[in-house]
Motif scaffolding. Structure first.
Motif, short mmCIF file in Angstrom:
data_model
loop_
_atom_site.label_atom_id
_atom_site.label_comp_id
_atom_site.label_asym_id
_atom_site.label_seq_id
_atom_site.Cartn_x
_atom_site.Cartn_y
_atom_site.Cartn_z
N LEU A 196 -0.62 1.63 10.75
CA LEU A 196 -0.96 2.88 11.41
C LEU A 196 -2.46 3.17 11.31
N GLY A 197 -2.95 3.89 12.31
CA GLY A 197 -4.31 4.41 12.31
C GLY A 197 -4.30 5.87 12.70
N ASP A 198 -5.45 6.49 12.65
CA ASP A 198 -5.74 7.89 12.99
C ASP A 198 -6.11 8.68 11.75
N ARG A 199 -5.42 8.50 10.65
CA ARG A 199 -5.82 9.10 9.38
C ARG A 199 -6.96 8.27 8.81
N HIS A 200 -8.07 8.89 8.40
CA HIS A 200 -9.26 8.15 7.99
C HIS A 200 -9.26 7.75 6.52
N GLY A 201 -8.25 8.13 5.79
CA GLY A 201 -8.11 7.71 4.41
C GLY A 201 -6.90 6.82 4.23
N THR A 202 -6.97 5.88 3.30
CA THR A 202 -5.86 4.98 3.01
C THR A 202 -4.67 5.78 2.47
N LEU A 203 -3.48 5.49 2.99
CA LEU A 203 -2.29 6.21 2.54
C LEU A 203 -1.04 5.36 2.75
N GLN A 204 -0.24 5.23 1.69
CA GLN A 204 1.07 4.61 1.80
C GLN A 204 2.08 5.68 2.17
N THR A 264 5.46 4.67 3.35
CA THR A 264 6.60 4.01 2.71
C THR A 264 6.06 2.63 2.29
N PRO A 265 6.82 1.83 1.58
CA PRO A 265 6.33 0.49 1.22
C PRO A 265 5.97 -0.36 2.43
N GLU A 266 6.59 -0.09 3.60
CA GLU A 266 6.33 -0.90 4.79
C GLU A 266 5.48 -0.18 5.84
N VAL A 267 5.09 1.07 5.58
CA VAL A 267 4.33 1.86 6.55
C VAL A 267 3.06 2.39 5.87
N TRP A 268 1.90 1.99 6.41
CA TRP A 268 0.62 2.36 5.79
C TRP A 268 -0.39 2.82 6.83
N PHE A 269 -1.21 3.78 6.44
CA PHE A 269 -2.48 4.06 7.10
C PHE A 269 -3.56 3.28 6.35
N SER A 270 -4.35 2.51 7.08
CA SER A 270 -5.42 1.76 6.42
C SER A 270 -6.60 2.66 6.07
N GLY A 271 -6.86 3.67 6.91
CA GLY A 271 -8.08 4.45 6.76
C GLY A 271 -9.26 3.75 7.40
N SER A 272 -10.33 4.47 7.58
CA SER A 272 -11.55 3.91 8.17
C SER A 272 -12.25 3.01 7.17
N PRO A 273 -12.84 1.89 7.62
CA PRO A 273 -13.56 1.02 6.67
C PRO A 273 -14.89 1.59 6.21
N GLU A 274 -15.35 2.65 6.86
CA GLU A 274 -16.55 3.35 6.40
C GLU A 274 -16.29 4.84 6.50
N VAL A 275 -16.78 5.59 5.55
CA VAL A 275 -16.52 7.02 5.47
C VAL A 275 -16.93 7.72 6.77
#
Length: 378
Positions: A198-206, A208-219
């Motif tokens: 997933l994208g759109d959230r700019h911070g890394t967030l789990q 569920t174990p199979e569903v993640w937001f990576s977050g932006s690679p730069e602040v």
């Protein structure tokens, strides 16, 4: 034999982000920040090589707008083309695949190893591994692109893996609930999906174990709003399990620093706190202080802040919450050695500065200037 794959999950590069709030304080900083965003993408390529990743997925908002400036677009294209593994780009809300989409430009027609997911047809990205995208076809879709992608998802053959690439917030994890998390988890439970990037959230967030937001690679925002940004995710999936490892790649920091100052000890502590911040040349600080200080303390603070402005990428007050009152002390009045009319003017300024009227702040500034002018050592 079980299928397995390792890849990078990233999102929200926001290339071309104008950072106008930085330009208000230093015209050179936005260009430095734009360069840092490209350097973060270059770092993704290094991580992919070092970690043995087969490909990179970007879950939306590669660009901050569908109309990047020509120089920004050209440099982005060069950076994408130089990535050492195939990269799959998903149009998000900032760079949706509408008639004006940046992805419709000629530059994207012949890029080797760069693929734009403009529909939800499964794409084979490695042996027995397929990617399904849920692209934004307009900036504000009327329906959930993920629900549309999952609706007609074909059955997954045995020993195959499927990755969903999507953009948007999920319920309880953002102000909007565009993405139907129940639909994703049901597809995972039925074996039709193995991982949702997933994208759109700019911070890394789990999620569920199979569903993640990576977050932006730069602040992209201050740390009182944006948490855990500056990462990329190294993802390993197989029929036997999944592992996700965040890897830091960003170099910049935006810090909101608040404090209360009413004594020399508190002032010393606040200045030491600022001094202890690492990598000042790539750190943006907005600060706010509350409390009461003497003229001498304010002069010390002003001198320190002047120095910090030269050393930090940006250093400026958050005017909405900055509430530091200068209260001249009796010893400071005596220190001025004024007589006659200047002494009477000083007394009037002092009374205004220590009062609660609408002219108090103006009187504090005037009193501080008068005080500085009368002291040879300042």
């Amino acid at each position: 034999m079980a299928t397995s794959v390792r890849f990078l999950h990233t999102s929200d590069w926001q290339l071309g982000m104008p950072a106008a709030f930085l330009a208000k304080h230093d015209m050179e900083v936005p260009a430095e920040f734009a360069r840092a965003r490209l350097e973060a993408v270059e770092k993704l390529g290094q991580v992919a090589q070092e970690q043995g990743c087969a490909f990179i997925v970007v879950a939306g908002d590669v660009f901050d707008t569908n109309s990047p400036e020509p120089r920004q677009l050209a440099r982005a294209i060069d950076t994408l083309q130089a990535l050492p593994v195939p990269v799959y780009l998903l149009p998000g809300n900032h760079d949706s695949f509408d008639p004006s989409s940046v992805y419709r430009r000629a530059e994207f027609a012949s890029l080797d190893g760069v693929h734009v997911l403009i529909d939800s047809e499964p794409v084979e990205v490695a042996e027995n591994v397929e990617l399904v995208g849920a692209p934004f076809l307009t900036r504000h879709p009327a329906t959930d692109p993920v629900a549309e992608a999952l609706k007609d998802l074909p059955p997954l053959p045995d020993a195959h893996l499927r990755i969903l690439l999507a953009h948007g917030q999920v319920e309880s994890f953002g102000d909007d609930a565009l993405v139907d998390l129940d639909g994703i988890t049901s597809a995972i439970g039925e074996g039709q999906l193995h991982y949702a990037a997933l994208g759109d959230r700019h911070g890394t967030l789990q999620v569920t174990p199979e569903v993640w937001f990576s977050g932006s690679p730069e602040v992209t925002d201050f740390d009182d709003t944006e948490k855990e940004s500056g990462n990329v995710l190294v993802v390993d999936i197989s029929q036997d399990g999944i592992s996700v490892e965040p890897v830091p790649v960003g170099k910049w920091a935006f810090q909101a620093v608040n404090g209360s100052v009413s004594s020399d000890t508190e002032l010393d502590a606040w200045l030491a706190r600022i001094e202890d911040i690492d990598h000042k040349d790539r750190t943006v600080v907005k600060y706010s202080l509350e409390g009461e200080v003497t003229i001498d303390q304010q002069i010390r603070l002003d001198a320190a802040i002047d120095g910090f402005r030269d050393r930090f990428a940006c250093f400026y007050p958050r005017t909405r919450t900055h509430d530091l009152v200068v209260v001249p002390g009796e010893d400071e009045r005596a220190d001025m050695g004024l007589t006659g009319f200047p002494a009477r003017a000083s007394a009037e300024l002092h009374d205004l500065a220590t009062g609660q009227g609408p002219d108090a702040r103006t009187a504090q500034r005037a009193w501080r200037m008068l005080y500085r002018y009368t002291r040879e050592d300042v």
